[in-house]
Design an enzyme around this catalytic site. Structure first.
Site, PDB file in Angstrom:
ATOM      1  N   ASP A  26      -6.411   2.644  -8.329  1.00  0.00           N
ATOM      2  CA  ASP A  26      -7.741   2.611  -7.716  1.00  0.00           C
ATOM      3  C   ASP A  26      -8.471   3.905  -8.047  1.00  0.00           C
ATOM      4  O   ASP A  26      -8.349   4.901  -7.340  1.00  0.00           O
ATOM      5  CB  ASP A  26      -7.607   2.423  -6.200  1.00  0.00           C
ATOM      6  CG  ASP A  26      -8.960   2.366  -5.517  1.00  0.00           C
ATOM      7  OD1 ASP A  26      -9.986   2.559  -6.199  1.00  0.00           O
ATOM      8  OD2 ASP A  26      -8.991   2.133  -4.296  1.00  0.00           O
TER       9      ASP A  26
ATOM     10  N   GLU B 125     -10.133  -0.768 -10.484  1.00  0.00           N
ATOM     11  CA  GLU B 125     -11.222  -1.046  -9.530  1.00  0.00           C
ATOM     12  C   GLU B 125     -12.502  -0.302  -9.895  1.00  0.00           C
ATOM     13  O   GLU B 125     -12.488   0.851 -10.282  1.00  0.00           O
ATOM     14  CB  GLU B 125     -10.787  -0.660  -8.105  1.00  0.00           C
ATOM     15  CG  GLU B 125     -11.901  -0.890  -7.082  1.00  0.00           C
ATOM     16  CD  GLU B 125     -11.445  -0.755  -5.631  1.00  0.00           C
ATOM     17  OE1 GLU B 125     -10.275  -1.067  -5.335  1.00  0.00           O
ATOM     18  OE2 GLU B 125     -12.281  -0.357  -4.803  1.00  0.00           O
TER      19      GLU B 125
ATOM     20  N   THR C 284      -4.898  -7.972   6.673  1.00  0.00           N
ATOM     21  CA  THR C 284      -5.177  -7.929   8.128  1.00  0.00           C
ATOM     22  C   THR C 284      -4.887  -9.257   8.817  1.00  0.00           C
ATOM     23  O   THR C 284      -4.366  -9.281   9.941  1.00  0.00           O
ATOM     24  CB  THR C 284      -6.651  -7.523   8.352  1.00  0.00           C
ATOM     25  OG1 THR C 284      -6.894  -6.306   7.644  1.00  0.00           O
ATOM     26  CG2 THR C 284      -6.954  -7.323   9.824  1.00  0.00           C
TER      27      THR C 284
ATOM     28  N   SER D 134       0.871  -1.179   0.000  1.00  0.00           N
ATOM     29  CA  SER D 134       0.000   0.000   0.000  1.00  0.00           C
ATOM     30  C   SER D 134       0.911   1.232   0.000  1.00  0.00           C
ATOM     31  O   SER D 134       2.097   1.124   0.317  1.00  0.00           O
ATOM     32  CB  SER D 134      -0.899   0.004   1.240  1.00  0.00           C
ATOM     33  OG  SER D 134      -0.097   0.187   2.401  1.00  0.00           O
TER      34      SER D 134
ATOM     35  N   HIS E 213     -12.315  -4.395   3.690  1.00  0.00           N
ATOM     36  CA  HIS E 213     -10.994  -4.563   4.290  1.00  0.00           C
ATOM     37  C   HIS E 213     -11.139  -4.699   5.808  1.00  0.00           C
ATOM     38  O   HIS E 213     -12.057  -4.145   6.397  1.00  0.00           O
ATOM     39  CB  HIS E 213     -10.116  -3.332   4.007  1.00  0.00           C
ATOM     40  CG  HIS E 213      -9.745  -3.186   2.567  1.00  0.00           C
ATOM     41  ND1 HIS E 213      -9.992  -2.057   1.840  1.00  0.00           N
ATOM     42  CD2 HIS E 213      -9.123  -4.045   1.723  1.00  0.00           C
ATOM     43  CE1 HIS E 213      -9.539  -2.219   0.600  1.00  0.00           C
ATOM     44  NE2 HIS E 213      -9.006  -3.417   0.508  1.00  0.00           N
TER      45      HIS E 213
ATOM     46  N   HIS F 272     -10.739  -8.354  -2.988  1.00  0.00           N
ATOM     47  CA  HIS F 272     -10.054  -7.676  -1.874  1.00  0.00           C
ATOM     48  C   HIS F 272     -10.691  -8.123  -0.562  1.00  0.00           C
ATOM     49  O   HIS F 272     -11.723  -8.779  -0.554  1.00  0.00           O
ATOM     50  CB  HIS F 272     -10.187  -6.152  -2.036  1.00  0.00           C
ATOM     51  CG  HIS F 272      -9.253  -5.585  -3.051  1.00  0.00           C
ATOM     52  ND1 HIS F 272      -8.221  -4.752  -2.711  1.00  0.00           N
ATOM     53  CD2 HIS F 272      -9.177  -5.762  -4.385  1.00  0.00           C
ATOM     54  CE1 HIS F 272      -7.548  -4.418  -3.808  1.00  0.00           C
ATOM     55  NE2 HIS F 272      -8.119  -5.015  -4.840  1.00  0.00           N
TER      56      HIS F 272
ATOM     57  N   THR G  19      -9.319 -11.288   4.349  1.00  0.00           N
ATOM     58  CA  THR G  19      -9.325 -11.676   5.769  1.00  0.00           C
ATOM     59  C   THR G  19     -10.729 -11.989   6.262  1.00  0.00           C
ATOM     60  O   THR G  19     -11.618 -11.141   6.153  1.00  0.00           O
ATOM     61  CB  THR G  19      -8.758 -10.512   6.620  1.00  0.00           C
ATOM     62  OG1 THR G  19      -7.403 -10.318   6.271  1.00  0.00           O
ATOM     63  CG2 THR G  19      -8.871 -10.815   8.118  1.00  0.00           C
TER      64      THR G  19
ATOM     65  N   ASP H 201      -0.695  -1.594  -4.143  1.00  0.00           N
ATOM     66  CA  ASP H 201      -2.078  -1.853  -3.725  1.00  0.00           C
ATOM     67  C   ASP H 201      -2.823  -0.519  -3.571  1.00  0.00           C
ATOM     68  O   ASP H 201      -2.318   0.393  -2.916  1.00  0.00           O
ATOM     69  CB  ASP H 201      -2.012  -2.601  -2.372  1.00  0.00           C
ATOM     70  CG  ASP H 201      -3.345  -3.161  -1.939  1.00  0.00           C
ATOM     71  OD1 ASP H 201      -4.213  -3.382  -2.809  1.00  0.00           O
ATOM     72  OD2 ASP H 201      -3.506  -3.398  -0.721  1.00  0.00           O
ATOM     73  N   HIS H 202      -3.979  -0.394  -4.179  1.00  0.00           N
ATOM     74  CA  HIS H 202      -4.801   0.826  -4.099  1.00  0.00           C
ATOM     75  C   HIS H 202      -4.005   2.076  -4.433  1.00  0.00           C
ATOM     76  O   HIS H 202      -3.963   3.043  -3.652  1.00  0.00           O
ATOM     77  CB  HIS H 202      -5.451   0.964  -2.714  1.00  0.00           C
ATOM     78  CG  HIS H 202      -6.503  -0.065  -2.480  1.00  0.00           C
ATOM     79  ND1 HIS H 202      -7.733  -0.032  -3.085  1.00  0.00           N
ATOM     80  CD2 HIS H 202      -6.482  -1.206  -1.748  1.00  0.00           C
ATOM     81  CE1 HIS H 202      -8.435  -1.088  -2.720  1.00  0.00           C
ATOM     82  NE2 HIS H 202      -7.694  -1.829  -1.919  1.00  0.00           N
TER      83      HIS H 202
HETATM   84  P1  13P Z   1      -7.744  -7.515   4.333  1.00  0.00           P
HETATM   85  O1  13P Z   1      -6.888  -6.619   5.147  1.00  0.00           O
HETATM   86  O2  13P Z   1      -9.181  -7.479   4.772  1.00  0.00           O
HETATM   87  O3  13P Z   1      -7.215  -8.901   4.255  1.00  0.00           O
HETATM   88  O4  13P Z   1      -7.764  -6.929   2.843  1.00  0.00           O
HETATM   89  C1  13P Z   1      -6.576  -6.863   2.115  1.00  0.00           C
HETATM   90  C2  13P Z   1      -6.757  -6.157   0.825  1.00  0.00           C
HETATM   91  O5  13P Z   1      -7.786  -6.215   0.203  1.00  0.00           O
HETATM   92  C3  13P Z   1      -5.619  -5.392   0.299  1.00  0.00           C
HETATM   93  O6  13P Z   1      -5.978  -4.591  -0.769  1.00  0.00           O
END
Ligand code: 13P
Length: 287
Positions: free
Chosen positions: A105, A135, A232, A49, A177, A207, A210, A84-85
């Site tokens: 994103d 996205e 996460t 990220s 997330h 995405h 978790t 990421d994003h």
């Molecule tokens: P989590 O933290 O819920 O696993 O999501 C991770 C994610 O989507 C990263 O872009």
């Protein structure tokens, strides 16, 4: 050598499994994920990220660390280093630094602006052999300060973005997330099937990996999801293992304060969780 995620994801889509994107935070995280991928003979995507990139000292530091580990640990499975994003500026910065994959994103822009900006990155990434994730419909919850409302993506809008030629498409289907609340309604498979129908061959990205029950993960893969992001969950197992070490007073025994010893239980916990996810996603032995 870092590779684009295109080939591994097209293979996953055709083989009906998913490649995990595991977000990294530091050396231990990165080493644990790379070693597990190698032991499992699995392709892997390292997610960074913008906040984590800053934390690690900038994108050049991240690229240097990952490339050094690939060499030093003799990692031969396909590894992609992925933003990421990413923001509009972040995509340029990470490409410049040597990332092999980026996510733009644009979900918080209007669909017209998302299309305009994504189109620009389709051309740029294609010219550099880098994979591009786009996205539609923001992912709920909060990740590193990026807050999404958790929309269900509109299938027609997904088609507009997929048709631009992106490598992979993240589309909100009720996923968020972080931890899922008790009253979470679950993934919207009707929406996912409609998005798959509309977008054809684009590998889809889930995405918020978790805490999604295993059965839902499997159904999502059967409906075209070829990349699943997990962040996460690794943080939770790392923190739990580290807490146990400290609470047991192990840092007070002998040379238990050695940082390599303090960080070892968390490192092993990340390895165990990444293995569980690779087996669940079906990417084990697909390198
Ligand atoms: P989590 O933290 O819920 O696993 O999501 C991770 C994610 O989507 C990263 O872009």
């Amino acid at each position: 050598m870092l590779v684009s995620a295109k080939e591994m994801l097209n293979k996953a889509r055709d083989g009906k499994y998913a490649v995990g994107q595991f977000n990294i935070n530091n050396l231990e995280w990165t080493k644990a994920i790379l070693l597990t991928a190698q032991e499992n003979n699995s392709p892997v995507i390292l997610g960074v990220s913008e906040g984590a990139g800053k934390y690690m000292g900038g994108y050049d530091a991240v690229v240097g660390m990952v490339n050094g580990l690939l060499k030093g640990l003799n990692i031969t499975v396909p590894v992609s280093l992925h933003l990421d994003h990413g923001s509009y500026e972040g995509v340029f910065q990470t490409i410049e630094a040597g990332f092999s994959s980026v996510m733009f994103d644009g979900s918080h822009y209007s669909i017209e602006e998302n299309i305009e900006k994504t189109k620009e990155f389709v051309a740029l990434t294609a010219s550099k052999g880098i994979s591009l994730e786009a996205e539609v419909g923001s992912i709920g919850g909060e990740e590193d300060g990026v807050v999404g409302a958790g929309e269900i993506a509109d299938a027609a809008e997904c088609k507009l973005i997929a048709d631009l030629g992106v490598t992979m498409l993240a589309a909100g289907i009720g996923n968020i997330h972080g931890k899922y609340p008790e009253n979470w309604a679950g993934l919207d498979f009707t929406a996912l099937a409609a998005i798959k129908d509309a977008t054809g061959n684009s590998p889809l990205v889930l995405h918020g990996g978790t805490g999604i029950p295993d059965e839902m993960i499997k159904e999502a893969i059967s409906l075209g999801v070829a990349k699943i992001n997990v962040n996460t969950e690794l943080q939770l197992v790392f923190a739990e293992a580290t807490r146990k070490y400290i609470e047991a007073g192990k840092d007070l025994q002998g040379k238990g304060f050695d940082p390599r010893k303090v960080l070892a239980p968390g490192f092993e916990a990340i390895k165990d969780m990444v293995k569980i996810k690779m087996d669940l996603f079906g990417s084990t032995n697909q390198a």
